[in-house]
Scaffold this motif. Structure first.
Motif, PDB file in Angstrom:
ATOM      1  N   ILE A 482      32.160  96.422  25.848  1.00  0.00           N
ATOM      2  CA  ILE A 482      33.112  97.168  25.014  1.00  0.00           C
ATOM      3  C   ILE A 482      32.505  98.411  24.407  1.00  0.00           C
ATOM      4  CG2 ILE A 482      34.366  95.048  24.505  1.00  0.00           C
ATOM      5  CD1 ILE A 482      33.055  95.058  21.756  1.00  0.00           C
ATOM      6  N   GLY A 483      31.195  98.606  24.595  1.00  0.00           N
ATOM      7  CA  GLY A 483      30.604  99.802  24.027  1.00  0.00           C
ATOM      8  C   GLY A 483      29.149  99.936  24.401  1.00  0.00           C
ATOM      9  N   THR A 484      28.653 101.159  24.316  1.00  0.00           N
ATOM     10  CA  THR A 484      27.250 101.446  24.588  1.00  0.00           C
ATOM     11  C   THR A 484      26.700 102.272  23.442  1.00  0.00           C
ATOM     12  OG1 THR A 484      27.881 103.416  25.838  1.00  0.00           O
ATOM     13  CG2 THR A 484      27.544 101.389  27.095  1.00  0.00           C
ATOM     14  N   PHE A 526      25.226 108.030  17.717  1.00  0.00           N
ATOM     15  CA  PHE A 526      25.177 106.600  17.433  1.00  0.00           C
ATOM     16  C   PHE A 526      26.383 106.178  16.606  1.00  0.00           C
ATOM     17  CE2 PHE A 526      23.782 102.735  15.342  1.00  0.00           C
ATOM     18  CZ  PHE A 526      23.100 102.066  16.351  1.00  0.00           C
ATOM     19  N   GLU A 527      26.722 106.964  15.568  1.00  0.00           N
ATOM     20  CA  GLU A 527      27.848 106.602  14.712  1.00  0.00           C
ATOM     21  C   GLU A 527      29.174 106.725  15.463  1.00  0.00           C
ATOM     22  OE1 GLU A 527      27.271 109.244  11.533  1.00  0.00           O
ATOM     23  OE2 GLU A 527      25.649 108.089  10.601  1.00  0.00           O
ATOM     24  N   GLU A 528      29.260 107.730  16.375  1.00  0.00           N
ATOM     25  CA  GLU A 528      30.457 107.828  17.199  1.00  0.00           C
ATOM     26  C   GLU A 528      30.606 106.595  18.082  1.00  0.00           C
ATOM     27  OE1 GLU A 528      32.923 109.715  17.406  1.00  0.00           O
ATOM     28  OE2 GLU A 528      32.405 111.441  16.173  1.00  0.00           O
ATOM     29  N   ALA A 529      29.506 106.103  18.604  1.00  0.00           N
ATOM     30  CA  ALA A 529      29.561 104.900  19.431  1.00  0.00           C
ATOM     31  C   ALA A 529      29.986 103.691  18.610  1.00  0.00           C
ATOM     32  CB  ALA A 529      28.199 104.653  20.084  1.00  0.00           C
ATOM     33  N   VAL A 530      29.503 103.613  17.357  1.00  0.00           N
ATOM     34  CA  VAL A 530      29.908 102.501  16.482  1.00  0.00           C
ATOM     35  C   VAL A 530      31.403 102.560  16.218  1.00  0.00           C
ATOM     36  CG1 VAL A 530      29.657 101.538  14.166  1.00  0.00           C
ATOM     37  CG2 VAL A 530      27.633 102.247  15.445  1.00  0.00           C
ATOM     38  N   ARG A 531      31.918 103.740  15.948  1.00  0.00           N
ATOM     39  CA  ARG A 531      33.359 103.876  15.690  1.00  0.00           C
ATOM     40  C   ARG A 531      34.171 103.501  16.929  1.00  0.00           C
ATOM     41  NH1 ARG A 531      34.248 109.752  13.526  1.00  0.00           N
ATOM     42  NH2 ARG A 531      36.377 108.964  13.359  1.00  0.00           N
ATOM     43  N   THR A 532      33.659 103.832  18.111  1.00  0.00           N
ATOM     44  CA  THR A 532      34.355 103.449  19.340  1.00  0.00           C
ATOM     45  C   THR A 532      34.404 101.931  19.483  1.00  0.00           C
ATOM     46  OG1 THR A 532      33.626 105.487  20.413  1.00  0.00           O
ATOM     47  CG2 THR A 532      34.351 103.705  21.845  1.00  0.00           C
ATOM     48  N   ILE A 533      33.283 101.283  19.188  1.00  0.00           N
ATOM     49  CA  ILE A 533      33.250  99.814  19.261  1.00  0.00           C
ATOM     50  C   ILE A 533      34.215  99.209  18.243  1.00  0.00           C
ATOM     51  CG2 ILE A 533      31.775  97.795  18.937  1.00  0.00           C
ATOM     52  CD1 ILE A 533      29.441  99.483  19.952  1.00  0.00           C
ATOM     53  N   ARG A 534      34.204  99.776  17.022  1.00  0.00           N
ATOM     54  CA  ARG A 534      35.120  99.282  15.982  1.00  0.00           C
ATOM     55  C   ARG A 534      36.562  99.376  16.443  1.00  0.00           C
ATOM     56  NH1 ARG A 534      36.075 103.350  11.298  1.00  0.00           N
ATOM     57  NH2 ARG A 534      37.195 104.231  13.089  1.00  0.00           N
ATOM     58  N   ASN A 535      36.967 100.530  16.931  1.00  0.00           N
ATOM     59  CA  ASN A 535      38.353 100.706  17.368  1.00  0.00           C
ATOM     60  C   ASN A 535      38.689  99.798  18.557  1.00  0.00           C
ATOM     61  OD1 ASN A 535      38.502 102.608  15.385  1.00  0.00           O
ATOM     62  ND2 ASN A 535      38.403 104.374  16.761  1.00  0.00           N
ATOM     63  N   GLY A 559      18.516  95.042  18.292  1.00  0.00           N
ATOM     64  CA  GLY A 559      19.289  95.977  17.480  1.00  0.00           C
ATOM     65  C   GLY A 559      20.591  95.425  16.946  1.00  0.00           C
ATOM     66  N   LYS A 560      20.758  94.117  16.909  1.00  0.00           N
ATOM     67  CA  LYS A 560      22.022  93.543  16.430  1.00  0.00           C
ATOM     68  C   LYS A 560      22.212  93.781  14.931  1.00  0.00           C
ATOM     69  CE  LYS A 560      19.965  88.963  15.778  1.00  0.00           C
ATOM     70  NZ  LYS A 560      19.890  89.156  14.325  1.00  0.00           N
ATOM     71  N   THR A 561      21.131  93.735  14.154  1.00  0.00           N
ATOM     72  CA  THR A 561      21.259  93.940  12.706  1.00  0.00           C
ATOM     73  C   THR A 561      21.700  95.365  12.391  1.00  0.00           C
ATOM     74  OG1 THR A 561      19.555  92.269  12.312  1.00  0.00           O
ATOM     75  CG2 THR A 561      20.031  93.802  10.519  1.00  0.00           C
ATOM     76  N   THR A 562      21.103  96.332  13.075  1.00  0.00           N
ATOM     77  CA  THR A 562      21.496  97.734  12.865  1.00  0.00           C
ATOM     78  C   THR A 562      22.952  97.952  13.236  1.00  0.00           C
ATOM     79  OG1 THR A 562      19.232  98.445  13.296  1.00  0.00           O
ATOM     80  CG2 THR A 562      20.964 100.104  13.502  1.00  0.00           C
ATOM     81  N   ILE A 563      23.377  97.397  14.369  1.00  0.00           N
ATOM     82  CA  ILE A 563      24.765  97.567  14.805  1.00  0.00           C
ATOM     83  C   ILE A 563      25.708  96.866  13.832  1.00  0.00           C
ATOM     84  CG2 ILE A 563      26.400  96.982  16.642  1.00  0.00           C
ATOM     85  CD1 ILE A 563      24.173  97.449  18.641  1.00  0.00           C
ATOM     86  N   LEU A 567      28.531  98.859  11.906  1.00  0.00           N
ATOM     87  CA  LEU A 567      29.905  98.444  12.162  1.00  0.00           C
ATOM     88  C   LEU A 567      30.609  98.080  10.857  1.00  0.00           C
ATOM     89  CD1 LEU A 567      31.975  97.921  14.378  1.00  0.00           C
ATOM     90  CD2 LEU A 567      31.123  95.579  14.555  1.00  0.00           C
ATOM     91  N   ALA A 568      29.879  97.445   9.930  1.00  0.00           N
ATOM     92  CA  ALA A 568      30.470  97.117   8.624  1.00  0.00           C
ATOM     93  C   ALA A 568      30.808  98.389   7.850  1.00  0.00           C
ATOM     94  CB  ALA A 568      29.508  96.240   7.834  1.00  0.00           C
ATOM     95  N   ILE A 569      29.905  99.380   7.892  1.00  0.00           N
ATOM     96  CA  ILE A 569      30.170 100.646   7.194  1.00  0.00           C
ATOM     97  C   ILE A 569      31.373 101.345   7.808  1.00  0.00           C
ATOM     98  CG2 ILE A 569      29.212 102.935   6.741  1.00  0.00           C
ATOM     99  CD1 ILE A 569      26.457 101.622   6.549  1.00  0.00           C
TER     100      ILE A 569
END
Length: 742
Positions: A482-484, A526-535, A559-563, A567-569
């Motif tokens: 679902i995301g990279t 990185f933050e754009e990728a997080v937002r993509t995963i969130r959506n 890297g699960k803790t960082t993600i 993702l929470a933010i």
């Protein structure tokens, strides 16, 4: 609520609302097999592998070509000369005799030429040439330092490594090729080998003819003695037999024996006939006498007797017994009866005489036949002996004459050279060396080094069992990616609140030397990728059942803790109340990322020491984000995750829109299994280029067996070196390096 409206809700304030529709990922099929057959790898993947290693491959090929050029330039040039030998298979092998007109068999050309090639390479042909030109020393087989070894080499069969004998296809030519650093030596050696081969062939023929003549002479002496013995035995046999040719006498006796057998058979038949008549007459039968050789006279008497008796009866009945006619008739009957009796007696006597004569004749013929047959048998047996002796004598004489002829022919043929083998073209010194061929060597080096480099790159890729890009992960795992997450060295640093108390997801960062107030830093890849995963996660949850999400991995350091933190933010930035729970009681790290002090946390809540509301920590500048630290880890707290976590998640769901649990790695830790079964969804994080496919597949298999809801896989640390696609496209659509805060 429509999908477009839900999508607009997920977009942070101040961002454009016309976002593209996110593709929905279907649910993961249950129980994927670990060893299931993977779909075929696309060609683009191999092209990416070649592009990835192109500079290494180019350097390797260039090095190989350069080394080949240097080595070829330093090698000693080798020249080759060729002598051509023509073999006439139609020429007769003999000058005289029946073989002089006979050609070679048409079907043995390959065998004959192969034999000649081996003969050229034999020691008898090569040794004179090797001694003449000192070839063993030139080829390095004989050295002065080792005298004993050199002597063994000299005594061993001579083989020349620089010699090559070939036959052009569909010809009767043999090519003798010899290589040497000196072109003149190469030509001289090739010509010398050709002449040595012809001389050796002629010598073999001369010696063969001489040996044949010697053998024939020995056989001739023995045959002559045998012929004389056979002639003497035949002459002695003729003398003992008193005939010159017993076969003629045998033929005469055969004809005589045939005639005697015929007469003897006829005599036997006559004797049988007369014996039958004689035996019939001895019984007194008148019918037998009538059918004999004397039966005609007897039959007349019987007729006269019957007439006399009839007349007598007539006279008796007419005149009576006292009448003279009666007495006359009676006398006549008596006379006829006397003649009948006399004739019958004579007939019987004659038949007996004829029977005795026939019997005597039969016995005489029988004795004659027996004597003649015995004489014929004896002569016939001697005739066989005579014929055998005569055949032996004739055979010995014929063989003697044939040997005399062969010896004469062999003596004549031995004086002529075998002219069906000749030198068609002598070898001449070559102008250009055949070795090294620099052009060919460079081409071959380029070709083989390229193939080796490509093979090494593809082999390295085949041996690499790690996950590298989303397509590969989906293909091997059977699970949606679902995301990279791109490579970002600053990903571990969480965003901070801008000066002035502005709470935003983007970290403020003023231009260098300028005023920072009122500015925020542009969103990173990185933050754009997080937002993509969130959506992606939230848009796929059509029914709104996803209130708790466990983020795990197959092994530590992925890297699960960082993600989980990012993702929470990102979820809090869209105005949703979010609770980030540090579920890793063994190595808690959420509090450190947010700059919080380690203290009470989830472990205290699980043991019942404190209420979860008392240990929840707010995040400065993030009013919608709260953190539940892990607290002090203990085995008792870890064991209580199973029975207490479901209740806690229900309680969390009353106050928060989304609960994100940062769990330990799934493989080897029981807490993660309990969290996965209790939460609404599980997100698996894998590090590109490091995480093994089998490890992630095992995690997915375990979660399927637990009936956990796998939201998908996130591939972390994706770069051009690990992915065939590359994920640097985020930078093309950034909002600008700095933007004025509205």
């Amino acid at each position: 609520m429509s999908e477009q409206s839900r999508l607009a809700e997920l977009v942070p304030p101040g961002q454009p609302k016309n976002l593209p529709t996110v593709t929905y990922y279907p649910p993961i099929p249950p129980q994927q097999e670990l060893d299931a057959e993977a779909p075929p790898v696309p060609l683009s993947h191999y092209l990416w592998v070649l592009r990835r290693h192109r500079w290494k491959m180019i350097a390797f090929v260039a090095s190989c070509v350069l080394v080949t050029a240097v080595v070829s330039s330093r090698l000693q040039p080798i020249f080759e000369s060729t002598a051509t030998i023509d073999i006439d298979r139609q020429a007769p092998s003999e000058v005289l005799g029946q073989d002089s007109t006979r050609g070679s068999a048409p079907n043995d050309a390959d065998q004959f030429l192969s034999t000649q090639i081996k003969l050229i390479q034999s020691d008898s042909v090569l040794r004179p040439v090797a001694e003449q030109f000192h070839l063993l020393g030139q080829e390095g087989k004989v050295t002065k330092q080792n005298v004993e070894g050199a002597q063994r080499v000299v005594n061993a069969p001579v083989t020349l490594g620089r010699l090559k004998v070939t036959r052009p296809p569909n010809t009767y030519l043999l090519l003798i090729n010899y290589r040497s650093p000196d072109p003149r030596v190469a030509a001289d050696v090739a010509n010398a080998i050709a002449r040595s081969y012809l001389a050796h062939t002629y010598d073999i023929r001369i010696r063969s003819s001489a040996d044949l003549s010697t053998f024939m002479e020995e056989q001739l002496d023995e045959l002559k003695a045998k012929m004389e013995t056979s002639g003497l035995a035949l002459a002695k046999f003729e003398k003992d037999l008193d005939v010159i040719n017993p076969e003629e006498k045998t033929n005469i006796l055969s004809a005589r024996l045939l005639q005697l057998n015929t007469e003897y058979t006829a005599a036997q038949a006559g004797r049988v006939q007369k014996e039958a008549a004689y035996n019939a007459l001895k019984t007194g039968s008148v019918e037998a006498a009538l059918v004999s050789s004397q039966g005609e006279a007897l039959s007349k008497l019987v007729e006269n007797l019957n007439q006399a008796r009839q007349r007598f009866a007539l006279v008796k009945s007419t005149y009576g017994t006292t009448h003279p006619e009666y007495r006359k008739a009676a006398s006549e009957v008596a006379e006829v009866e006397r003649q009948y009796e006399s004739t019958l007696s004579n007939t019987t006597e004659r038949v007996a005489v004829e029977y005795r004569e026939a019997l005597n004749r039969e016995q005489m013929l029988q004795r004659t036949v027996a004597e003649t047959k015995a004489e014929w048998d004896g002569l016939n047996s001697r005739s066989f002996e005579y014929q055998q002796l005569k055949r032996e004598a004739d055979a010995d004489k014929s063989l003697y004459d044939e040997l005399i002829r062969k010896i004469r022919e062999a003596d004549i043929n031995a004086g002529f050279q075998n002219n069906n083998v000749r030198i068609a073209d002598i070898a001449r010194p070559s102008l250009h060396p055949v070795f090294p061929n620099t052009t060919t060597n460079l081409l071959m080096a380029f070709l083989f080094s390229t193939l080796l480099a490509v093979g090494a790159a593809l082999l390295q890729d085949a041996l690499d069992t790690t996950l590298r890009d989303p397509k590969e992960a989906s293909r091997f795992l059977g699970t949606d990616v679902i995301g990279t997450m791109p490579v970002d060295r600053l990903a571990a640093q969480l965003p901070r609140v801008a000066e002035g108390g502005a709470a935003d997801a983007n970290v403020p960062s003023a231009p260098q030397g300028g005023n920072r107030k009122g500015y925020y830093r542009s969103t990173t890849d990185f933050e754009e990728a997080v937002r993509t995963i969130r959506n992606t996660i939230l848009l796929s949850d059509f029914e709104g059942r996803l209130h708790s999400l466990v983020i795990t991995s197959a092994s530590p350091g992925e890297g699960k803790t960082t993600i989980a933190a990012h993702l929470a933010i990102a979820n809090a930035d869209r105005g949703k109340k979010t609770l980030l729970v540090d579920g890793d009681l063994r190595r808690p790290s959420i509090h450190a990322k947010f700059g919080l002090a380690s203290g009470d946390g989830l472990s205290n809540v699980l043991t019942g020491e404190m209420a979860w509301q008392d240990v929840v920590v707010p995040v400065e500048g993030k009013p919608n984000l709260k953190i539940l630290p892990a607290g002090l880890g203990s085995h008792r707290a870890a064991d209580l995750i199973g029975p207490r976590l479901s209740t806690l998640l229900d309680e969390f769901g009353k106050d928060y829109d989304l609960v994100i649990l940062d769990s330990p790695p799934l493989l080897g830790f029981a807490e993660c299994l309990q969290m996965a079964t209790a939460a609404d969804g599980v997100l698996i994080v894998s590090r590109a280029g490091e995480t093994r496919r089998r490890a992630v597949a095992e995690v997915i298999s375990i979660l399927h067996r637990l009936h956990a809801n796998i939201v998908g896989v996130v591939l972390n640390q994706v770069s051009q070196n690990t992915s065939s696609e590359g994920y640097s496209y985020y930078g093309y659509y950034r909002y600008g390096h700095y933007h004025k805060a509205e």
